[in-house]
Design a protein around this motif. Structure first.
Motif, PDB file in Angstrom:
ATOM      1  N   ALA A 116     -15.281   3.929   7.828  1.00  0.00           N
ATOM      2  CA  ALA A 116     -14.726   4.080   7.334  1.00  0.00           C
ATOM      3  C   ALA A 116     -12.935   3.501   7.503  1.00  0.00           C
ATOM      4  CB  ALA A 116     -13.364   5.894   7.735  1.00  0.00           C
ATOM      5  N   PHE A 117     -12.907   2.973   8.836  1.00  0.00           N
ATOM      6  CA  PHE A 117     -12.090   1.936   9.131  1.00  0.00           C
ATOM      7  C   PHE A 117     -12.410   0.561   8.141  1.00  0.00           C
ATOM      8  CE2 PHE A 117     -10.723  -2.011  11.140  1.00  0.00           C
ATOM      9  CZ  PHE A 117      -9.830  -1.935  11.900  1.00  0.00           C
ATOM     10  N   HIS A 118     -13.242   0.109   8.156  1.00  0.00           N
ATOM     11  CA  HIS A 118     -13.512  -1.174   7.527  1.00  0.00           C
ATOM     12  C   HIS A 118     -13.482  -1.091   5.902  1.00  0.00           C
ATOM     13  CE1 HIS A 118     -15.132  -3.324  10.265  1.00  0.00           C
ATOM     14  NE2 HIS A 118     -15.540  -2.653  11.294  1.00  0.00           N
ATOM     15  N   LEU A 119     -13.786   0.262   5.263  1.00  0.00           N
ATOM     16  CA  LEU A 119     -14.064   0.642   3.759  1.00  0.00           C
ATOM     17  C   LEU A 119     -12.389   0.682   3.721  1.00  0.00           C
ATOM     18  CD1 LEU A 119     -15.156   0.960   1.692  1.00  0.00           C
ATOM     19  CD2 LEU A 119     -15.238   3.648   2.283  1.00  0.00           C
ATOM     20  N   ARG A 120     -11.502   0.898   4.343  1.00  0.00           N
ATOM     21  CA  ARG A 120      -9.834   1.223   4.279  1.00  0.00           C
ATOM     22  C   ARG A 120      -9.601  -0.242   3.747  1.00  0.00           C
ATOM     23  NH1 ARG A 120      -6.813   1.839   1.597  1.00  0.00           N
ATOM     24  NH2 ARG A 120      -5.478   2.645   1.414  1.00  0.00           N
ATOM     25  N   ILE A 121     -10.083  -0.871   4.581  1.00  0.00           N
ATOM     26  CA  ILE A 121      -9.640  -2.286   4.686  1.00  0.00           C
ATOM     27  C   ILE A 121      -9.900  -3.377   3.086  1.00  0.00           C
ATOM     28  CG2 ILE A 121      -9.538  -4.602   5.732  1.00  0.00           C
ATOM     29  CD1 ILE A 121     -10.205  -3.126   8.464  1.00  0.00           C
ATOM     30  N   ALA A 122     -11.042  -2.978   2.634  1.00  0.00           N
ATOM     31  CA  ALA A 122     -12.202  -3.699   1.802  1.00  0.00           C
ATOM     32  C   ALA A 122     -11.381  -2.697   0.875  1.00  0.00           C
ATOM     33  CB  ALA A 122     -13.001  -3.136   1.638  1.00  0.00           C
ATOM     34  N   GLU A 123     -10.740  -1.544   0.960  1.00  0.00           N
ATOM     35  CA  GLU A 123     -10.746  -1.540  -0.689  1.00  0.00           C
ATOM     36  C   GLU A 123      -8.827  -1.387  -0.773  1.00  0.00           C
ATOM     37  OE1 GLU A 123     -12.632   3.317  -0.252  1.00  0.00           O
ATOM     38  OE2 GLU A 123     -10.271   3.270   0.226  1.00  0.00           O
ATOM     39  N   ALA A 124      -8.043  -1.904   0.268  1.00  0.00           N
ATOM     40  CA  ALA A 124      -7.219  -2.384   0.230  1.00  0.00           C
ATOM     41  C   ALA A 124      -6.829  -4.047  -0.930  1.00  0.00           C
ATOM     42  CB  ALA A 124      -5.703  -2.924   1.418  1.00  0.00           C
ATOM     43  N   VAL A 125      -8.065  -4.121  -0.954  1.00  0.00           N
ATOM     44  CA  VAL A 125      -8.110  -5.868  -1.969  1.00  0.00           C
ATOM     45  C   VAL A 125      -7.770  -5.414  -3.146  1.00  0.00           C
ATOM     46  CG1 VAL A 125      -9.494  -7.690  -2.263  1.00  0.00           C
ATOM     47  CG2 VAL A 125      -9.211  -6.962  -0.281  1.00  0.00           C
TER      48      VAL A 125
ATOM     49  N   GLN B 141      -2.322  -7.076   1.389  1.00  0.00           N
ATOM     50  CA  GLN B 141      -2.311  -6.275   0.245  1.00  0.00           C
ATOM     51  C   GLN B 141      -2.080  -4.754   1.134  1.00  0.00           C
ATOM     52  OE1 GLN B 141      -2.349  -6.782  -2.850  1.00  0.00           O
ATOM     53  NE2 GLN B 141      -2.325  -8.711  -1.983  1.00  0.00           N
ATOM     54  N   LEU B 142      -2.118  -4.348   2.254  1.00  0.00           N
ATOM     55  CA  LEU B 142      -1.572  -3.314   3.181  1.00  0.00           C
ATOM     56  C   LEU B 142      -0.345  -2.662   3.166  1.00  0.00           C
ATOM     57  CD1 LEU B 142      -4.501  -4.112   6.004  1.00  0.00           C
ATOM     58  CD2 LEU B 142      -5.311  -1.890   3.883  1.00  0.00           C
ATOM     59  N   VAL B 143      -0.192  -1.437   2.990  1.00  0.00           N
ATOM     60  CA  VAL B 143       1.673  -1.100   2.868  1.00  0.00           C
ATOM     61  C   VAL B 143       1.411   0.220   4.750  1.00  0.00           C
ATOM     62  CG1 VAL B 143       1.687  -1.483   0.545  1.00  0.00           C
ATOM     63  CG2 VAL B 143       0.644   1.068   1.330  1.00  0.00           C
ATOM     64  N   ASP B 144       2.400   0.343   5.388  1.00  0.00           N
ATOM     65  CA  ASP B 144       2.680   1.276   6.033  1.00  0.00           C
ATOM     66  C   ASP B 144       2.086   2.233   6.345  1.00  0.00           C
ATOM     67  OD1 ASP B 144       4.306  -0.463   6.997  1.00  0.00           O
ATOM     68  OD2 ASP B 144       6.350   0.613   6.340  1.00  0.00           O
ATOM     69  N   ALA B 145       1.861   3.411   5.060  1.00  0.00           N
ATOM     70  CA  ALA B 145       0.886   4.365   4.413  1.00  0.00           C
ATOM     71  C   ALA B 145      -0.697   4.189   5.000  1.00  0.00           C
ATOM     72  CB  ALA B 145       0.430   5.452   3.244  1.00  0.00           C
ATOM     73  N   ASP B 146      -1.120   2.784   4.882  1.00  0.00           N
ATOM     74  CA  ASP B 146      -2.821   2.449   4.850  1.00  0.00           C
ATOM     75  C   ASP B 146      -2.808   2.620   6.659  1.00  0.00           C
ATOM     76  OD1 ASP B 146      -3.704   2.318   2.548  1.00  0.00           O
ATOM     77  OD2 ASP B 146      -2.202  -0.098   2.536  1.00  0.00           O
ATOM     78  N   PHE B 147      -1.746   1.720   7.264  1.00  0.00           N
ATOM     79  CA  PHE B 147      -1.797   1.687   8.590  1.00  0.00           C
ATOM     80  C   PHE B 147      -1.603   2.343   9.626  1.00  0.00           C
ATOM     81  CE2 PHE B 147       0.028  -2.743   7.158  1.00  0.00           C
ATOM     82  CZ  PHE B 147      -0.344  -3.467   7.775  1.00  0.00           C
ATOM     83  N   ASP B 148      -0.881   3.916   9.312  1.00  0.00           N
ATOM     84  CA  ASP B 148      -1.315   4.834   9.385  1.00  0.00           C
ATOM     85  C   ASP B 148      -2.549   5.383   9.680  1.00  0.00           C
ATOM     86  OD1 ASP B 148       1.574   4.643   9.956  1.00  0.00           O
ATOM     87  OD2 ASP B 148       2.538   6.201   8.670  1.00  0.00           O
ATOM     88  N   GLU B 149      -3.003   5.217   8.652  1.00  0.00           N
ATOM     89  CA  GLU B 149      -4.635   5.939   8.025  1.00  0.00           C
ATOM     90  C   GLU B 149      -5.507   5.675   8.996  1.00  0.00           C
ATOM     91  OE1 GLU B 149      -7.923   6.398   4.954  1.00  0.00           O
ATOM     92  OE2 GLU B 149      -5.221   6.144   4.023  1.00  0.00           O
ATOM     93  N   LEU B 150      -5.459   4.138   9.211  1.00  0.00           N
ATOM     94  CA  LEU B 150      -6.247   3.027  10.242  1.00  0.00           C
ATOM     95  C   LEU B 150      -6.151   3.566  11.188  1.00  0.00           C
ATOM     96  CD1 LEU B 150      -6.281  -0.323   8.265  1.00  0.00           C
ATOM     97  CD2 LEU B 150      -8.308   0.861   8.532  1.00  0.00           C
ATOM     98  N   HIS B 151      -4.374   3.412  11.668  1.00  0.00           N
ATOM     99  CA  HIS B 151      -4.528   3.777  13.234  1.00  0.00           C
ATOM    100  C   HIS B 151      -5.266   5.778  13.201  1.00  0.00           C
ATOM    101  CE1 HIS B 151      -2.079   1.084  15.879  1.00  0.00           C
ATOM    102  NE2 HIS B 151      -1.471   0.678  14.638  1.00  0.00           N
TER     103      HIS B 151
END
Length: 241
Positions: free
Chosen positions: A142-151, A111-121
């Protein structure tokens, strides 16, 4: 059953039966008390308790309403249980997290997109520069929550937040060999992110499982070290560096 508890159950039964819908205003106090066979004082106590549970909300000068009853909203009241958890209780909460979060991480890999990966980095970069345990934990959350929010499942996101709150995470890191624990966490976060970027669901699940299992081990080791049998009881909140 205490009168207040009985009143709480009666109001909840009305909501479950659909007699009171989400967002609906409760009848006037004297009317509802008579309908439920309760004293007005008992009813007030029940309303206060249900308000604390986010089941009801009182609007000054307007009356008492049923909330939206969204699951993620109701779960917020459970966060306190995680905040105050110690010892075996905290370990049990982590075990539940280990059953859920890896699967959520695997779902996020699709589900994650490029903008999500930039934010996670960016989050991981800031975590590496963190000067305190509290700052590191904020980025960890914040890292784990951002991943969970993608779902896109607010219930899952809130449940994972409840299972491991900021207060609990700080306590676990401070109770472990802090610098070593933080370094391990950095490596594990990077492994999770690589698996996500590769869209490798199986590896993402495995990496998240390893990471949470390591946190469990830090806590279990802390419990062993502080047990009477170990002979080296550690004061709560102390840091072993």
């Amino acid at each position: 059953m205490a009168l207040t508890d009985e009143a709480i159950e009666k109001i909840k039964a009305m909501i479950v039966a659909g007699e009171l819908a989400p967002g609906e205003r409760l009848p006037k106090e004297d009317v509802l008390a008579g309908q439920l066979g309760l004293s007005r004082n008992t009813l007030r106590e029940a309303v206060r308790a249900l308000t604390a549970m986010h089941i009801l909300v009182t609007r000054q000068g307007d009356g008492t309403y049923v909330t939206s009853l969204e699951p993620h909203y109701l779960l917020e009241t459970l966060a306190f249980a995680s905040d105050v958890s110690h010892g075996e209780t905290a370990l049990q909460l982590l075990q539940v997290r280990r059953l859920l979060e890896p699967q959520v991480t695997g779902l996020a890999a699709t589900q994650l997109v490029d903008a999500d990966f930039d934010e996670l980095h960016d989050i991981l970069d800031r975590a590496r520069d963190a000067a305190t345990v509290e700052e590191f934990v904020a980025h960890d959350i914040a890292f784990h929550l951002r991943i969970a929010e993608a779902v896109n499942n607010p219930f899952l996101s809130m449940l994972l937040k409840v299972l491991s709150t900021r207060t609990q995470r700080v306590r676990i890191v401070r109770g472990s060999r802090t610098q070593q624990a933080v370094q391990h966490a950095h490596r594990e976060h990077e492994g999770i992110l690589r698996a996500l970027e590769n869209r490798d669901v199986t590896l993402a699940v495995s990496a998240a499982t390893v990471h949470i299992a390591a946190v469990e081990e830090w806590l279990a080791e802390s419990l062993r070290d502080s047990s009477p049998e170990s002979g080296q009881e550690t004061a709560p909140g102390s840091v072993d560096t």
